[in-house]
Design a protein around this motif. Structure first.
Motif, short mmCIF file in Angstrom:
data_model
loop_
_atom_site.label_atom_id
_atom_site.label_comp_id
_atom_site.label_asym_id
_atom_site.label_seq_id
_atom_site.Cartn_x
_atom_site.Cartn_y
_atom_site.Cartn_z
N UNK A 72 4.19 0.28 -1.80
CA UNK A 72 2.70 -1.13 -2.25
C UNK A 72 1.57 -1.14 -1.11
N UNK A 73 2.08 -0.19 0.22
CA UNK A 73 0.93 -0.69 1.45
C UNK A 73 -0.15 0.65 0.50
N UNK A 74 0.70 1.58 0.46
CA UNK A 74 -0.66 2.30 -0.18
C UNK A 74 -1.45 2.00 -1.39
N UNK A 75 -1.17 1.81 -1.90
CA UNK A 75 -1.53 0.70 -3.41
C UNK A 75 -2.39 -0.32 -2.87
N UNK A 76 -1.91 -1.00 -1.67
CA UNK A 76 -3.21 -1.02 -0.97
C UNK A 76 -4.04 -1.33 0.05
N UNK A 77 -3.90 -0.65 0.60
CA UNK A 77 -4.85 -0.02 1.28
C UNK A 77 -7.06 0.79 0.43
N UNK A 78 -5.91 1.49 -0.96
CA UNK A 78 -6.32 2.27 -1.65
C UNK A 78 -7.51 1.04 -2.29
N UNK A 79 -6.73 0.15 -3.03
CA UNK A 79 -7.32 -1.32 -3.66
C UNK A 79 -8.51 -1.49 -2.11
N UNK A 80 -8.82 -1.92 -1.07
CA UNK A 80 -9.13 -2.38 -0.61
C UNK A 80 -10.39 -1.04 0.15
N UNK A 81 -10.12 -0.18 0.15
CA UNK A 81 -11.03 0.72 0.09
C UNK A 81 -11.99 0.71 -0.08
N UNK A 82 -11.55 -0.03 -1.55
CA UNK A 82 -13.14 -0.07 -2.69
C UNK A 82 -14.35 -0.75 -2.20
N UNK A 83 -14.28 -1.16 -1.08
CA UNK A 83 -14.95 -2.09 -0.18
C UNK A 83 -14.71 -3.31 -1.85
N UNK A 84 -13.71 -3.98 -1.55
CA UNK A 84 -13.70 -5.08 -2.82
C UNK A 84 -14.49 -6.21 -2.04
N UNK A 85 -15.05 -7.73 -2.32
CA UNK A 85 -14.95 -9.06 -2.21
C UNK A 85 -14.27 -9.38 -0.72
N UNK A 86 -14.39 -9.93 -0.32
CA UNK A 86 -13.52 -10.74 0.74
C UNK A 86 -12.08 -9.79 1.23
N UNK A 87 -12.88 -8.78 1.48
CA UNK A 87 -11.91 -7.45 1.53
C UNK A 87 -11.08 -8.65 3.02
N UNK A 88 -11.72 -8.23 4.09
CA UNK A 88 -11.31 -9.80 5.21
C UNK A 88 -10.53 -10.35 4.79
N UNK A 89 -11.44 -11.32 4.13
CA UNK A 89 -9.82 -11.95 3.62
C UNK A 89 -8.28 -11.72 2.96
N UNK A 90 -8.67 -10.52 2.27
CA UNK A 90 -6.81 -10.13 1.48
C UNK A 90 -6.59 -9.27 2.41
N UNK A 91 -7.33 -8.89 3.46
CA UNK A 91 -6.29 -7.77 4.07
C UNK A 91 -5.55 -8.48 5.25
N UNK A 92 -6.36 -9.83 5.47
CA UNK A 92 -5.84 -10.64 6.56
C UNK A 92 -4.62 -11.74 5.46
N UNK A 93 -4.96 -11.71 4.61
CA UNK A 93 -3.61 -11.93 3.94
C UNK A 93 -2.28 -11.49 3.79
N UNK A 94 -3.05 -9.75 3.47
CA UNK A 94 -1.70 -8.92 2.94
C UNK A 94 -0.50 -9.02 4.60
N UNK A 95 -1.47 -8.84 5.60
CA UNK A 95 -0.82 -8.24 6.56
C UNK A 95 -0.25 -9.82 7.24
N UNK A 96 -0.50 -10.82 6.86
CA UNK A 96 -0.32 -12.16 7.60
C UNK A 96 1.32 -11.79 7.85
N UNK A 97 2.36 -11.26 6.86
CA UNK A 97 3.76 -12.05 6.99
C UNK A 97 4.52 -11.27 8.28
N UNK A 98 3.48 -10.11 8.48
CA UNK A 98 3.86 -9.13 9.63
C UNK A 98 3.41 -9.92 11.25
N UNK A 99 2.67 -11.19 11.04
CA UNK A 99 3.09 -12.07 12.28
C UNK A 99 4.36 -12.62 12.46
#
Length: 279
Positions: A72-99
């Motif tokens: 799942x982590x590799x899949x999400x990273x590959x998805x965000x690596x495509x320079x999609x829109x709202x990348x910063x928001x999605x990265x924060x959303x995915x990373x938030x549970x670790x907080x």
């Protein structure tokens, strides 16, 4: 200048590791005693059915936890690596549970997986009366609820590791592969992911360490139950050993957990040092 902090670390980390090992060789119960019994506590541990339940649960939990987090982590990273829109928001959303702490994660997922309050009740309220999702109260399935909660929390962290590795790869390598006619999936499978071997090793080591030490998630989500069907070694050490005045037995289980961590850490360090010598 560093001597005081080094001395304190040696005493409070490695000193207590040595003391725990010494206690595991004694007949200590309520308080430490130094009536040595050799490896008698380890023999008691190996003869304890609850310990083997905890060990088998760790194999299931640890294996699924590490594998699913990597995928799942590799899949999400590959998805965000495509320079999609709202990348910063999605990265924060995915990373938030670790907080969140594992206690919070366990409590939230306990509500969600409660058959009378959570997902099962919600779906049945929608009209699907035959829907059943009662893993939390089924002894043979309870350990998989731990996997669900742990993967939800840690996948974003693994995504961050993989994304950092992806952003460190030279774009010229990708462009050269594209000029050779390679498709994007083949580029990731044959070119990029093999370059992320250090990231994979680091992620496996960190996730395995988390799995072996897991305690608070189990206590908050299942309490080790039903019965002791979802016990892990850390909860066994606390619930069956230390709370029952079995310091020697608890110390033996702690040393076996340390052995599990070393079994992962030592080969990793050896492979890293060996690769550096061959460079």
């Amino acid at each position: 200048m560093l001597a005081p902090s080094v001395a304190i670390s040696l005493f409070f980390v490695y000193g207590f590791m040595i003391w725990t090992f010494i206690l595991s060789l004694t007949n200590s119960r309520m308080l430490p005693s130094y009536d040595f019994v050799g490896f008698g506590q380890y023999a008691r541990l190996m003869a304890n059915e609850r310990w083997w339940v905890a060990a088998s649960n760790l194999a299931v939990f640890g294996g699924l936890f590490v594998a699913l987090c990597l995928v799942i982590g590799a899949g999400l990273a590959i998805l965000l690596d495509q320079r999609i829109r709202q990348e910063g928001f999605l990265r924060t959303l995915y990373l938030y549970p670790m907080a969140l702490s594992f206690i919070v994660t366990g409590v939230v997922w306990k509500w969600l997986l409660n058959p009378g309050l959570g997902i099962q009740a919600m779906v049945r309220d929608w009209g699907f009366e035959s829907f059943t999702f009662d893993w939390l109260v089924r002894p043979e399935m309870a350990v998989y609820t731990l996997v669900i909660a742990a993967v939800w929390q840690a996948s974003g962290f693994v995504m961050a590791l993989f994304l950092a590795g992806l952003r460190g790869i030279d774009d010229e390598i990708i462009k050269a592969a594209q000029l050779d006619g390679a498709s994007l999936p083949r580029i990731y499978a044959r070119v990029i992911l093999p370059c992320l071997r250090p990231v994979v090793f680091s992620a496996v080591m960190i996730l395995s360490h988390i799995a072996i030490k897991s305690f608070d998630l189990v206590v908050a989500l299942t309490g080790g139950g039903p019965g002791y069907s979802s016990d892990l070694p850390a909860t066994f050490m606390y619930a069956h050993a230390f709370t029952r005045a079995q310091i020697g037995l608890g110390s033996a289980s702690a040393m076996l957990m340390l052995g599990g961590v070393l079994a992962i850490l030592v080969p990793y360090l050896y492979s890293e040092l060996r690769s550096k010598r061959h460079e």
